[in-house]
Design a protein around this motif. Structure first.
Motif, mmCIF file in Angstrom:
data_model
loop_
_atom_site.group_PDB
_atom_site.id
_atom_site.type_symbol
_atom_site.label_atom_id
_atom_site.label_comp_id
_atom_site.label_asym_id
_atom_site.label_seq_id
_atom_site.Cartn_x
_atom_site.Cartn_y
_atom_site.Cartn_z
ATOM 1 N N VAL A 34 0.954 -0.993 0.315
ATOM 2 C CA VAL A 34 0.077 -0.093 -0.444
ATOM 3 C C VAL A 34 0.752 1.124 -0.419
ATOM 4 O O VAL A 34 2.009 1.176 0.649
ATOM 5 C CB VAL A 34 -0.553 -0.134 0.834
ATOM 6 C CG1 VAL A 34 -1.522 1.385 1.797
ATOM 7 C CG2 VAL A 34 -2.140 -1.216 0.896
ATOM 8 N N GLN A 35 0.219 2.155 -0.823
ATOM 9 C CA GLN A 35 0.915 3.342 -0.726
ATOM 10 C C GLN A 35 -0.175 4.799 -0.415
ATOM 11 O O GLN A 35 -0.744 4.747 -0.892
ATOM 12 C CB GLN A 35 1.262 3.880 -2.258
ATOM 13 C CG GLN A 35 2.607 3.049 -3.172
ATOM 14 C CD GLN A 35 3.977 2.847 -2.720
ATOM 15 O OE1 GLN A 35 4.365 3.666 -1.955
ATOM 16 N NE2 GLN A 35 4.226 1.235 -2.166
ATOM 17 N N LEU A 36 0.339 5.126 0.527
ATOM 18 C CA LEU A 36 -0.120 6.115 1.159
ATOM 19 C C LEU A 36 -0.214 7.267 1.673
ATOM 20 O O LEU A 36 0.977 7.869 0.932
ATOM 21 C CB LEU A 36 -0.278 5.661 2.731
ATOM 22 C CG LEU A 36 -1.213 6.699 3.312
ATOM 23 C CD1 LEU A 36 -2.981 6.318 3.375
ATOM 24 C CD2 LEU A 36 -1.394 6.686 5.044
ATOM 25 N N ILE A 37 -1.169 8.169 0.658
ATOM 26 C CA ILE A 37 -0.986 10.159 0.148
ATOM 27 C C ILE A 37 -1.587 10.484 0.990
ATOM 28 O O ILE A 37 -3.146 10.532 1.135
ATOM 29 C CB ILE A 37 -1.724 10.177 -1.606
ATOM 30 C CG1 ILE A 37 -0.682 9.001 -2.731
ATOM 31 C CG2 ILE A 37 -1.553 11.327 -1.286
ATOM 32 C CD1 ILE A 37 -2.149 8.814 -3.385
ATOM 33 N N GLY A 38 -1.006 11.298 1.899
ATOM 34 C CA GLY A 38 -1.244 12.310 2.708
ATOM 35 C C GLY A 38 -1.516 13.789 2.285
ATOM 36 O O GLY A 38 -1.151 14.066 0.366
ATOM 37 N N SER A 39 -2.341 14.527 3.108
ATOM 38 C CA SER A 39 -2.255 15.680 2.639
ATOM 39 C C SER A 39 -1.615 16.638 2.365
ATOM 40 O O SER A 39 -1.771 17.470 1.780
ATOM 41 C CB SER A 39 -4.324 16.895 3.152
ATOM 42 O OG SER A 39 -2.713 17.123 4.105
ATOM 43 N N GLY A 40 -0.572 16.349 3.255
ATOM 44 C CA GLY A 40 1.074 17.081 3.274
ATOM 45 C C GLY A 40 1.488 16.454 4.447
ATOM 46 O O GLY A 40 0.623 15.097 5.568
ATOM 47 N N ARG A 41 2.798 17.211 4.393
ATOM 48 C CA ARG A 41 3.851 16.401 5.428
ATOM 49 C C ARG A 41 3.670 17.509 7.174
ATOM 50 O O ARG A 41 3.172 18.402 6.513
ATOM 51 C CB ARG A 41 4.985 16.704 4.621
ATOM 52 C CG ARG A 41 6.123 16.128 4.001
ATOM 53 C CD ARG A 41 7.313 16.398 3.834
ATOM 54 N NE ARG A 41 7.391 16.089 1.944
ATOM 55 C CZ ARG A 41 9.125 16.794 1.867
ATOM 56 N NH1 ARG A 41 9.561 16.835 2.339
ATOM 57 N NH2 ARG A 41 8.594 16.202 0.174
ATOM 58 N N THR A 42 3.623 16.596 7.516
ATOM 59 C CA THR A 42 3.819 17.241 9.112
ATOM 60 C C THR A 42 5.326 17.529 9.555
ATOM 61 O O THR A 42 5.231 15.393 9.122
ATOM 62 C CB THR A 42 3.090 16.683 10.143
ATOM 63 O OG1 THR A 42 2.888 15.525 10.492
ATOM 64 C CG2 THR A 42 1.553 17.546 9.943
ATOM 65 N N ASP A 43 5.951 18.231 10.160
ATOM 66 C CA ASP A 43 7.408 17.391 10.738
ATOM 67 C C ASP A 43 7.537 16.454 11.962
ATOM 68 O O ASP A 43 5.874 16.795 12.596
ATOM 69 C CB ASP A 43 7.602 19.375 11.174
ATOM 70 C CG ASP A 43 8.371 20.566 10.189
ATOM 71 O OD1 ASP A 43 8.545 20.358 8.479
ATOM 72 O OD2 ASP A 43 8.258 21.353 10.515
ATOM 73 N N ALA A 44 8.320 16.205 12.054
ATOM 74 C CA ALA A 44 8.884 15.866 13.181
ATOM 75 C C ALA A 44 8.094 16.546 14.823
ATOM 76 O O ALA A 44 8.334 17.865 14.616
ATOM 77 C CB ALA A 44 10.600 15.034 13.668
ATOM 78 N N GLY A 45 7.472 16.084 15.542
ATOM 79 C CA GLY A 45 7.360 16.083 16.391
ATOM 80 C C GLY A 45 4.978 16.788 16.671
ATOM 81 O O GLY A 45 5.348 17.815 17.566
#
Lengths: 248, 248
Positions: free
Chosen positions: B47-58
Protein backbone atom coordinates in the motif's frame (compact mmCIF):
# COMPACT_ATOMS: atom_id res chain seq x y z
CA UNK A 1 4.80 31.23 65.77
CA UNK A 2 5.34 29.42 62.48
CA UNK A 3 3.16 30.04 59.45
CA UNK A 4 0.99 27.20 58.20
CA UNK A 5 0.93 27.24 54.38
CA UNK A 6 -1.71 25.39 52.40
CA UNK A 7 -1.11 24.19 48.84
CA UNK A 8 -3.55 23.14 46.14
CA UNK A 9 -1.67 20.78 43.81
CA UNK A 10 -2.28 18.97 40.54
CA UNK A 11 -0.03 16.22 39.24
CA UNK A 12 0.43 13.58 36.60
CA UNK A 13 1.31 10.54 38.70
CA UNK A 14 2.51 8.54 35.69
CA UNK A 15 6.21 8.46 36.53
CA UNK A 16 6.01 8.57 40.33
CA UNK A 17 5.81 5.87 42.97
CA UNK A 18 2.84 7.64 44.48
CA UNK A 19 2.31 10.60 46.80
CA UNK A 20 3.97 9.25 49.91
CA UNK A 21 7.71 9.54 50.48
CA UNK A 22 9.38 6.11 50.52
CA UNK A 23 12.54 6.98 52.40
CA UNK A 24 15.28 9.56 52.66
CA UNK A 25 17.03 8.48 49.44
CA UNK A 26 14.05 8.24 47.13
CA UNK A 27 12.83 11.83 47.28
CA UNK A 28 12.58 12.33 43.54
CA UNK A 29 10.40 9.25 43.06
CA UNK A 30 7.36 10.54 44.94
CA UNK A 31 5.24 13.67 44.70
CA UNK A 32 5.65 14.44 48.41
CA UNK A 33 9.41 13.88 48.16
CA UNK A 34 9.75 16.17 45.15
CA UNK A 35 7.72 18.91 46.82
CA UNK A 36 9.62 18.66 50.11
CA UNK A 37 12.93 18.89 48.21
CA UNK A 38 11.94 22.17 46.56
CA UNK A 39 10.22 23.57 49.69
CA UNK A 40 13.27 22.79 51.82
CA UNK A 41 15.58 24.50 49.35
CA UNK A 42 13.22 27.48 49.20
CA UNK A 43 12.93 27.96 52.98
CA UNK A 44 16.31 26.66 54.14
CA UNK A 45 14.33 24.51 56.58
CA UNK A 46 13.66 20.76 56.74
CA UNK A 47 10.08 21.00 55.50
CA UNK A 48 7.61 18.22 56.37
CA UNK A 49 4.66 18.27 54.02
CA UNK A 50 1.32 16.87 55.18
CA UNK A 51 -0.95 15.65 52.37
CA UNK A 52 -4.70 15.07 52.58
CA UNK A 53 -3.94 11.43 51.90
CA UNK A 54 -1.80 9.15 49.78
CA UNK A 55 -2.34 8.44 46.14
CA UNK A 56 -0.94 5.19 44.69
CA UNK A 57 1.83 4.94 42.13
CA UNK A 58 0.53 6.16 38.77
CA UNK A 59 -2.57 7.90 40.18
CA UNK A 60 -3.14 11.56 39.27
CA UNK A 61 -4.52 14.57 41.14
CA UNK A 62 -6.46 17.62 39.98
CA UNK A 63 -6.84 19.04 43.50
CA UNK A 64 -4.62 17.45 46.14
CA UNK A 65 -4.31 19.54 49.31
CA UNK A 66 -1.20 19.67 51.51
CA UNK A 67 0.19 21.95 54.21
CA UNK A 68 3.53 22.69 55.86
CA UNK A 69 4.85 24.85 58.71
CA UNK A 70 7.58 27.40 58.09
CA UNK A 71 9.23 30.60 59.28
CA UNK A 72 9.71 31.67 55.67
CA UNK A 73 8.77 35.30 55.02
CA UNK A 74 7.91 35.01 51.32
CA UNK A 75 4.44 36.04 50.16
CA UNK A 76 2.06 33.37 48.89
CA UNK A 77 2.54 34.66 45.34
CA UNK A 78 6.31 34.44 45.69
CA UNK A 79 6.05 30.88 47.02
CA UNK A 80 3.83 29.93 44.10
CA UNK A 81 6.22 31.43 41.56
CA UNK A 82 9.22 29.71 43.18
CA UNK A 83 7.50 26.33 43.14
CA UNK A 84 6.29 26.75 39.56
CA UNK A 85 9.83 27.56 38.52
CA UNK A 86 11.58 24.69 40.27
CA UNK A 87 9.05 21.86 40.21
CA UNK A 88 8.98 19.46 37.24
CA UNK A 89 6.28 20.15 34.65
CA UNK A 90 4.19 17.18 35.82
CA UNK A 91 3.57 18.77 39.24
CA UNK A 92 1.63 22.06 39.25
CA UNK A 93 0.77 24.45 42.09
CA UNK A 94 -2.73 25.84 41.63
CA UNK A 95 -2.95 27.87 44.83
CA UNK A 96 -0.87 28.90 47.84
CA UNK A 97 -2.55 30.37 50.93
CA UNK A 98 -1.93 31.01 54.63
CA UNK A 99 -4.02 28.56 56.64
CA UNK A 100 -5.13 28.78 60.26
CA UNK A 101 -2.65 27.59 62.84
CA UNK A 102 -4.57 24.37 63.51
CA UNK A 103 -5.29 23.40 59.88
CA UNK A 104 -4.20 19.82 59.11
CA UNK A 105 -4.67 18.57 55.52
CA UNK A 106 -5.28 14.96 56.50
CA UNK A 107 -7.03 15.14 59.87
CA UNK A 108 -9.41 17.95 58.86
CA UNK A 109 -10.41 16.48 55.49
CA UNK A 110 -14.20 16.10 55.56
CA UNK A 111 -14.99 14.98 52.03
CA UNK A 112 -13.08 13.74 49.02
CA UNK A 113 -14.02 13.27 45.39
CA UNK A 114 -12.22 10.91 43.02
CA UNK A 115 -13.01 10.21 39.40
CA UNK A 116 -12.13 7.25 37.25
CA UNK A 117 -11.98 7.40 33.44
CA UNK A 118 -12.69 4.34 31.28
CA UNK A 119 -12.22 4.52 27.50
CA UNK A 120 -15.07 3.46 25.23
CA UNK A 121 -13.51 0.57 23.28
CA UNK A 122 -12.68 1.05 19.59
CA UNK A 123 -12.57 4.86 19.84
CA UNK A 124 -9.13 6.46 19.54
CA UNK A 125 -7.82 8.40 22.53
CA UNK A 126 -4.64 9.75 21.03
CA UNK A 127 -4.00 12.72 23.33
CA UNK A 128 -5.34 11.36 26.63
CA UNK A 129 -4.37 7.73 26.14
CA UNK A 130 -2.27 7.72 29.32
CA UNK A 131 -5.16 8.92 31.48
CA UNK A 132 -7.72 6.19 30.84
CA UNK A 133 -8.33 2.52 31.49
CA UNK A 134 -8.59 0.91 28.05
CA UNK A 135 -11.02 -1.83 29.03
CA UNK A 136 -11.78 -3.80 25.84
CA UNK A 137 -15.45 -4.76 26.41
CA UNK A 138 -18.64 -2.68 26.24
CA UNK A 139 -20.24 -1.96 29.63
CA UNK A 140 -23.89 -2.10 30.66
CA UNK A 141 -24.55 1.26 32.32
CA UNK A 142 -27.81 0.16 33.96
CA UNK A 143 -26.22 -2.73 35.83
CA UNK A 144 -23.36 -0.54 36.98
CA UNK A 145 -25.78 2.11 38.20
CA UNK A 146 -27.76 -0.49 40.10
CA UNK A 147 -24.59 -1.68 41.87
CA UNK A 148 -23.61 1.94 42.55
CA UNK A 149 -26.95 2.43 44.32
CA UNK A 150 -26.21 -0.55 46.59
CA UNK A 151 -22.77 0.88 47.42
CA UNK A 152 -23.86 4.43 48.21
CA UNK A 153 -24.27 5.14 51.92
CA UNK A 154 -22.52 4.20 55.15
CA UNK A 155 -20.95 0.74 55.00
CA UNK A 156 -17.97 -1.28 56.14
CA UNK A 157 -15.93 -1.21 52.92
CA UNK A 158 -13.18 -3.57 54.16
CA UNK A 159 -13.94 -6.07 51.35
CA UNK A 160 -13.32 -3.25 48.83
CA UNK A 161 -9.86 -2.45 50.16
CA UNK A 162 -6.44 -4.06 50.18
CA UNK A 163 -6.16 -3.66 53.95
CA UNK A 164 -5.26 -6.98 55.54
CA UNK A 165 -5.65 -6.35 59.25
CA UNK A 166 -6.35 -3.13 61.05
CA UNK A 167 -7.61 -1.94 64.40
CA UNK A 168 -8.99 1.19 62.79
CA UNK A 169 -12.54 1.40 61.54
CA UNK A 170 -13.11 0.45 57.92
CA UNK A 171 -16.57 2.03 57.92
CA UNK A 172 -16.89 4.92 55.45
CA UNK A 173 -19.76 6.86 53.98
CA UNK A 174 -20.08 7.16 50.20
CA UNK A 175 -22.25 10.22 49.52
CA UNK A 176 -22.50 9.63 45.78
CA UNK A 177 -21.33 7.48 42.90
CA UNK A 178 -22.08 9.13 39.56
CA UNK A 179 -21.63 7.20 36.34
CA UNK A 180 -21.65 9.34 33.24
CA UNK A 181 -21.42 8.05 29.69
CA UNK A 182 -19.72 10.52 27.37
CA UNK A 183 -18.95 10.17 23.69
CA UNK A 184 -15.52 8.66 24.17
CA UNK A 185 -15.41 7.57 27.81
CA UNK A 186 -17.28 6.47 30.89
CA UNK A 187 -16.57 8.68 33.87
CA UNK A 188 -17.26 7.37 37.39
CA UNK A 189 -17.13 9.90 40.25
CA UNK A 190 -16.96 8.87 43.89
CA UNK A 191 -17.64 11.32 46.74
CA UNK A 192 -17.32 10.25 50.35
CA UNK A 193 -16.06 11.14 53.80
CA UNK A 194 -12.96 9.02 53.29
CA UNK A 195 -11.54 6.12 51.29
CA UNK A 196 -9.61 3.01 52.32
CA UNK A 197 -6.42 1.91 50.57
CA UNK A 198 -7.20 0.95 46.92
CA UNK A 199 -10.92 1.39 47.61
CA UNK A 200 -11.76 3.49 44.54
CA UNK A 201 -9.79 1.20 42.23
CA UNK A 202 -11.43 -1.96 43.64
CA UNK A 203 -14.90 -0.36 43.51
CA UNK A 204 -14.21 0.60 39.89
CA UNK A 205 -12.88 -2.86 38.99
CA UNK A 206 -15.98 -4.42 40.56
CA UNK A 207 -18.35 -2.04 38.73
CA UNK A 208 -16.59 -2.85 35.45
CA UNK A 209 -16.90 -6.62 36.05
CA UNK A 210 -20.61 -6.03 36.66
CA UNK A 211 -20.86 -3.86 33.54
CA UNK A 212 -19.38 -6.54 31.31
CA UNK A 213 -21.53 -9.28 32.83
CA UNK A 214 -18.89 -11.22 34.74
CA UNK A 215 -20.57 -10.27 38.02
CA UNK A 216 -24.10 -9.25 39.01
CA UNK A 217 -25.11 -5.98 40.72
CA UNK A 218 -26.21 -7.92 43.83
CA UNK A 219 -22.68 -9.29 44.24
CA UNK A 220 -21.60 -6.02 45.86
CA UNK A 221 -24.04 -6.72 48.70
CA UNK A 222 -22.18 -9.98 49.35
CA UNK A 223 -18.87 -8.11 49.59
CA UNK A 224 -20.34 -5.62 52.04
CA UNK A 225 -21.51 -8.58 54.14
CA UNK A 226 -18.50 -10.95 53.97
CA UNK A 227 -15.98 -8.03 54.01
CA UNK A 228 -13.75 -10.35 52.00
CA UNK A 229 -11.51 -8.86 49.29
CA UNK A 230 -11.76 -12.14 47.36
CA UNK A 231 -15.46 -11.54 46.74
CA UNK A 232 -14.91 -8.15 45.10
CA UNK A 233 -13.68 -7.50 41.55
CA UNK A 234 -10.26 -6.68 40.20
CA UNK A 235 -8.24 -3.59 41.14
CA UNK A 236 -8.61 -1.13 38.25
CA UNK A 237 -5.24 0.13 36.93
CA UNK A 238 -3.92 3.40 38.40
CA UNK A 239 -3.71 5.56 35.27
CA UNK A 240 -7.48 6.18 35.02
CA UNK A 241 -7.78 7.51 38.58
CA UNK A 242 -7.77 11.18 39.61
CA UNK A 243 -8.10 12.74 43.06
CA UNK A 244 -10.44 15.59 42.08
CA UNK A 245 -10.94 17.60 45.28
CA UNK A 246 -10.80 17.62 49.06
CA UNK A 247 -13.27 19.55 51.19
CA UNK A 248 -12.69 20.79 54.74
CA UNK B 1 -11.00 -1.01 -10.78
CA UNK B 2 -9.33 -0.46 -7.45
CA UNK B 3 -11.10 1.18 -4.54
CA UNK B 4 -9.85 4.53 -3.33
CA UNK B 5 -10.09 4.65 0.49
CA UNK B 6 -9.96 7.94 2.37
CA UNK B 7 -8.79 8.14 5.99
CA UNK B 8 -9.27 10.86 8.61
CA UNK B 9 -6.41 10.53 11.07
CA UNK B 10 -5.32 12.08 14.37
CA UNK B 11 -1.88 11.58 15.85
CA UNK B 12 0.48 12.62 18.59
CA UNK B 13 3.65 13.36 16.61
CA UNK B 14 5.81 13.43 19.74
CA UNK B 15 7.82 10.28 19.09
CA UNK B 16 7.79 10.32 15.29
CA UNK B 17 10.14 11.79 12.70
CA UNK B 18 7.17 13.39 11.00
CA UNK B 19 4.48 12.26 8.56
CA UNK B 20 6.67 11.44 5.59
CA UNK B 21 8.34 8.05 5.20
CA UNK B 22 12.13 8.41 5.34
CA UNK B 23 13.10 5.19 3.58
CA UNK B 24 12.29 1.52 3.37
CA UNK B 25 13.95 0.64 6.67
CA UNK B 26 12.55 3.34 8.90
CA UNK B 27 8.85 2.56 8.59
CA UNK B 28 8.11 2.63 12.30
CA UNK B 29 9.61 6.10 12.74
CA UNK B 30 7.05 8.01 10.68
CA UNK B 31 3.27 8.22 10.72
CA UNK B 32 3.01 7.36 7.03
CA UNK B 33 5.39 4.43 7.46
CA UNK B 34 3.46 3.05 10.43
CA UNK B 35 0.16 3.34 8.59
CA UNK B 36 1.51 1.74 5.40
CA UNK B 37 2.90 -1.16 7.46
CA UNK B 38 -0.50 -1.93 8.98
CA UNK B 39 -2.42 -1.27 5.74
CA UNK B 40 -0.09 -3.56 3.76
CA UNK B 41 -0.51 -6.35 6.31
CA UNK B 42 -4.26 -5.85 6.26
CA UNK B 43 -4.63 -5.93 2.46
CA UNK B 44 -1.73 -8.20 1.52
CA UNK B 45 -0.77 -5.48 -0.96
CA UNK B 46 2.09 -2.98 -1.05
CA UNK B 47 0.00 0.00 0.00
CA UNK B 48 1.15 3.51 -0.92
CA UNK B 49 -0.51 6.09 1.29
CA UNK B 50 -0.97 9.65 -0.01
CA UNK B 51 -1.21 12.31 2.72
CA UNK B 52 -2.66 15.82 2.34
CA UNK B 53 0.82 17.06 3.17
CA UNK B 54 3.77 16.44 5.45
CA UNK B 55 3.92 17.37 9.07
CA UNK B 56 7.35 17.87 10.67
CA UNK B 57 8.86 15.69 13.37
CA UNK B 58 6.98 16.29 16.63
CA UNK B 59 3.98 18.01 15.02
CA UNK B 60 0.50 16.64 15.80
CA UNK B 61 -2.69 16.23 13.78
CA UNK B 62 -6.35 16.36 14.75
CA UNK B 63 -7.59 15.84 11.20
CA UNK B 64 -4.95 14.70 8.71
CA UNK B 65 -6.43 13.27 5.50
CA UNK B 66 -4.85 10.48 3.46
CA UNK B 67 -5.95 8.04 0.76
CA UNK B 68 -4.79 4.74 -0.76
CA UNK B 69 -5.83 2.42 -3.58
CA UNK B 70 -6.64 -1.21 -2.89
CA UNK B 71 -8.47 -4.30 -4.08
CA UNK B 72 -9.33 -5.17 -0.47
CA UNK B 73 -12.95 -6.20 0.03
CA UNK B 74 -13.33 -5.21 3.68
CA UNK B 75 -16.05 -2.74 4.64
CA UNK B 76 -15.04 0.72 5.86
CA UNK B 77 -16.06 -0.27 9.39
CA UNK B 78 -13.91 -3.39 9.26
CA UNK B 79 -10.94 -1.37 8.00
CA UNK B 80 -11.42 1.11 10.82
CA UNK B 81 -11.60 -1.65 13.45
CA UNK B 82 -8.52 -3.38 12.03
CA UNK B 83 -6.49 -0.18 12.04
CA UNK B 84 -7.65 0.76 15.55
CA UNK B 85 -6.58 -2.66 16.78
CA UNK B 86 -3.14 -2.75 15.17
CA UNK B 87 -2.01 0.88 15.18
CA UNK B 88 -0.13 2.24 18.20
CA UNK B 89 -2.25 4.29 20.65
CA UNK B 90 -0.71 7.57 19.45
CA UNK B 91 -2.23 7.19 15.95
CA UNK B 92 -6.04 7.17 15.76
CA UNK B 93 -8.37 6.59 12.82
CA UNK B 94 -11.39 8.89 13.06
CA UNK B 95 -13.09 7.95 9.81
CA UNK B 96 -12.75 5.55 6.89
CA UNK B 97 -14.73 6.14 3.67
CA UNK B 98 -14.78 5.17 0.00
CA UNK B 99 -13.66 8.18 -2.04
CA UNK B 100 -14.26 8.91 -5.70
CA UNK B 101 -11.83 7.34 -8.14
CA UNK B 102 -10.04 10.62 -8.81
CA UNK B 103 -9.74 11.83 -5.20
CA UNK B 104 -6.15 12.74 -4.28
CA UNK B 105 -5.48 13.89 -0.68
CA UNK B 106 -2.68 16.25 -1.60
CA UNK B 107 -3.55 17.55 -5.06
CA UNK B 108 -7.22 18.17 -4.25
CA UNK B 109 -6.66 19.89 -0.89
CA UNK B 110 -8.27 23.34 -1.15
CA UNK B 111 -7.88 24.70 2.37
CA UNK B 112 -5.99 23.77 5.51
CA UNK B 113 -6.24 24.91 9.10
CA UNK B 114 -3.42 24.66 11.61
CA UNK B 115 -3.40 25.79 15.21
CA UNK B 116 -0.52 26.63 17.47
CA UNK B 117 -0.76 26.52 21.29
CA UNK B 118 1.40 28.76 23.48
CA UNK B 119 1.30 28.37 27.28
CA UNK B 120 0.64 31.43 29.43
CA UNK B 121 3.82 31.64 31.54
CA UNK B 122 3.65 30.78 35.25
CA UNK B 123 0.47 28.73 34.91
CA UNK B 124 0.84 24.96 35.35
CA UNK B 125 0.00 22.75 32.35
CA UNK B 126 0.38 19.37 33.98
CA UNK B 127 -1.72 17.24 31.64
CA UNK B 128 -1.08 18.99 28.31
CA UNK B 129 2.51 20.04 28.94
CA UNK B 130 3.76 18.15 25.87
CA UNK B 131 1.34 19.93 23.51
CA UNK B 132 2.35 23.56 24.12
CA UNK B 133 5.21 25.95 23.54
CA UNK B 134 6.29 27.10 27.00
CA UNK B 135 7.45 30.57 25.98
CA UNK B 136 8.58 32.34 29.18
CA UNK B 137 7.55 35.96 28.46
CA UNK B 138 4.14 37.62 28.40
CA UNK B 139 2.84 38.52 24.94
CA UNK B 140 1.13 41.70 23.73
CA UNK B 141 -2.00 40.48 21.95
CA UNK B 142 -2.64 43.80 20.19
CA UNK B 143 0.73 43.86 18.47
CA UNK B 144 0.38 40.25 17.41
CA UNK B 145 -3.07 40.92 15.98
CA UNK B 146 -1.75 43.92 14.07
CA UNK B 147 0.97 41.77 12.49
CA UNK B 148 -1.59 39.04 11.77
CA UNK B 149 -3.64 41.59 9.82
CA UNK B 150 -0.59 42.44 7.68
CA UNK B 151 -0.02 38.73 6.98
CA UNK B 152 -3.57 37.82 6.03
CA UNK B 153 -4.21 37.69 2.29
CA UNK B 154 -2.35 36.60 -0.82
CA UNK B 155 1.42 37.03 -0.51
CA UNK B 156 4.73 35.48 -1.43
CA UNK B 157 5.57 33.78 1.89
CA UNK B 158 9.03 32.60 0.84
CA UNK B 159 10.65 34.58 3.69
CA UNK B 160 8.45 32.71 6.16
CA UNK B 161 9.59 29.30 4.98
CA UNK B 162 12.72 27.18 5.16
CA UNK B 163 12.70 26.63 1.41
CA UNK B 164 16.10 27.55 -0.04
CA UNK B 165 15.56 27.43 -3.78
CA UNK B 166 12.51 26.34 -5.69
CA UNK B 167 11.00 26.71 -9.14
CA UNK B 168 7.52 26.32 -7.68
CA UNK B 169 5.46 29.29 -6.63
CA UNK B 170 5.82 30.37 -3.02
CA UNK B 171 2.69 32.52 -3.21
CA UNK B 172 -0.08 31.38 -0.86
CA UNK B 173 -3.29 32.91 0.42
CA UNK B 174 -3.90 33.12 4.15
CA UNK B 175 -7.65 33.42 4.65
CA UNK B 176 -7.47 34.04 8.38
CA UNK B 177 -5.17 34.23 11.37
CA UNK B 178 -7.13 34.13 14.63
CA UNK B 179 -5.39 34.82 17.91
CA UNK B 180 -7.39 33.81 20.94
CA UNK B 181 -6.34 34.39 24.54
CA UNK B 182 -7.70 31.72 26.87
CA UNK B 183 -7.17 31.36 30.59
CA UNK B 184 -4.08 29.17 30.32
CA UNK B 185 -2.93 29.52 26.74
CA UNK B 186 -2.81 31.62 23.59
CA UNK B 187 -4.19 29.78 20.57
CA UNK B 188 -3.25 30.95 17.08
CA UNK B 189 -5.21 29.46 14.17
CA UNK B 190 -4.06 29.75 10.55
CA UNK B 191 -6.36 28.98 7.62
CA UNK B 192 -5.11 29.16 4.06
CA UNK B 193 -5.05 27.53 0.66
CA UNK B 194 -1.67 25.99 1.37
CA UNK B 195 1.43 26.32 3.52
CA UNK B 196 5.14 26.21 2.69
CA UNK B 197 7.62 24.09 4.62
CA UNK B 198 7.87 25.35 8.24
CA UNK B 199 5.62 28.30 7.36
CA UNK B 200 3.25 28.01 10.33
CA UNK B 201 6.12 27.58 12.79
CA UNK B 202 8.04 30.56 11.39
CA UNK B 203 4.89 32.73 11.29
CA UNK B 204 4.24 31.74 14.92
CA UNK B 205 7.83 32.41 15.99
CA UNK B 206 7.67 35.82 14.30
CA UNK B 207 4.33 36.68 15.95
CA UNK B 208 5.77 35.68 19.33
CA UNK B 209 8.85 37.86 18.82
CA UNK B 210 6.48 40.72 18.01
CA UNK B 211 4.33 39.92 21.06
CA UNK B 212 7.29 40.08 23.44
CA UNK B 213 8.62 43.30 21.92
CA UNK B 214 11.71 41.98 20.17
CA UNK B 215 10.21 42.84 16.78
CA UNK B 216 7.56 45.31 15.59
CA UNK B 217 4.33 44.45 13.74
CA UNK B 218 5.58 46.30 10.64
CA UNK B 219 8.58 43.99 10.45
CA UNK B 220 6.43 41.32 8.79
CA UNK B 221 5.92 43.69 5.85
CA UNK B 222 9.68 43.76 5.39
CA UNK B 223 9.80 39.95 5.26
CA UNK B 224 7.03 39.86 2.66
CA UNK B 225 9.07 42.32 0.61
CA UNK B 226 12.61 40.96 1.01
CA UNK B 227 11.43 37.31 0.99
CA UNK B 228 14.45 36.65 3.17
CA UNK B 229 14.18 34.02 5.94
CA UNK B 230 16.77 36.00 7.93
CA UNK B 231 14.35 38.87 8.37
CA UNK B 232 11.64 36.69 9.94
CA UNK B 233 11.52 35.41 13.53
CA UNK B 234 12.53 32.09 15.02
CA UNK B 235 10.97 28.76 14.09
CA UNK B 236 8.52 27.87 16.89
CA UNK B 237 9.10 24.38 18.34
CA UNK B 238 7.05 21.54 16.83
CA UNK B 239 5.16 20.32 19.91
CA UNK B 240 2.68 23.25 19.96
CA UNK B 241 1.57 22.73 16.35
CA UNK B 242 -1.53 20.79 15.22
CA UNK B 243 -2.86 20.18 11.71
CA UNK B 244 -6.54 20.74 12.50
CA UNK B 245 -8.37 20.05 9.24
CA UNK B 246 -8.13 19.82 5.47
CA UNK B 247 -10.95 20.89 3.18
CA UNK B 248 -11.54 19.65 -0.39
Amino acid sequence: MKRNIRLLIEYDGGRYRGWQKQGKNADADTIQGRLEQVLSRMTGEDVQLIGSGRTDAGVHALGQVANFHTDCGMSCGEIRDYLTRYLPADIGILKVSDAGERFHSRLNAAEKTYCYRIAVPGVPHVFDRKYLWHFPEPLDMKKMEQAADFLTGRHDFKGFSSIKRTKKSTVRELYAIDIEKKEKEILISFTGNGFLHNMVRILTGTLVEIGCGRKQPEDVLTVLQTKDRQDAGMTAPPQGLFLVSVKY
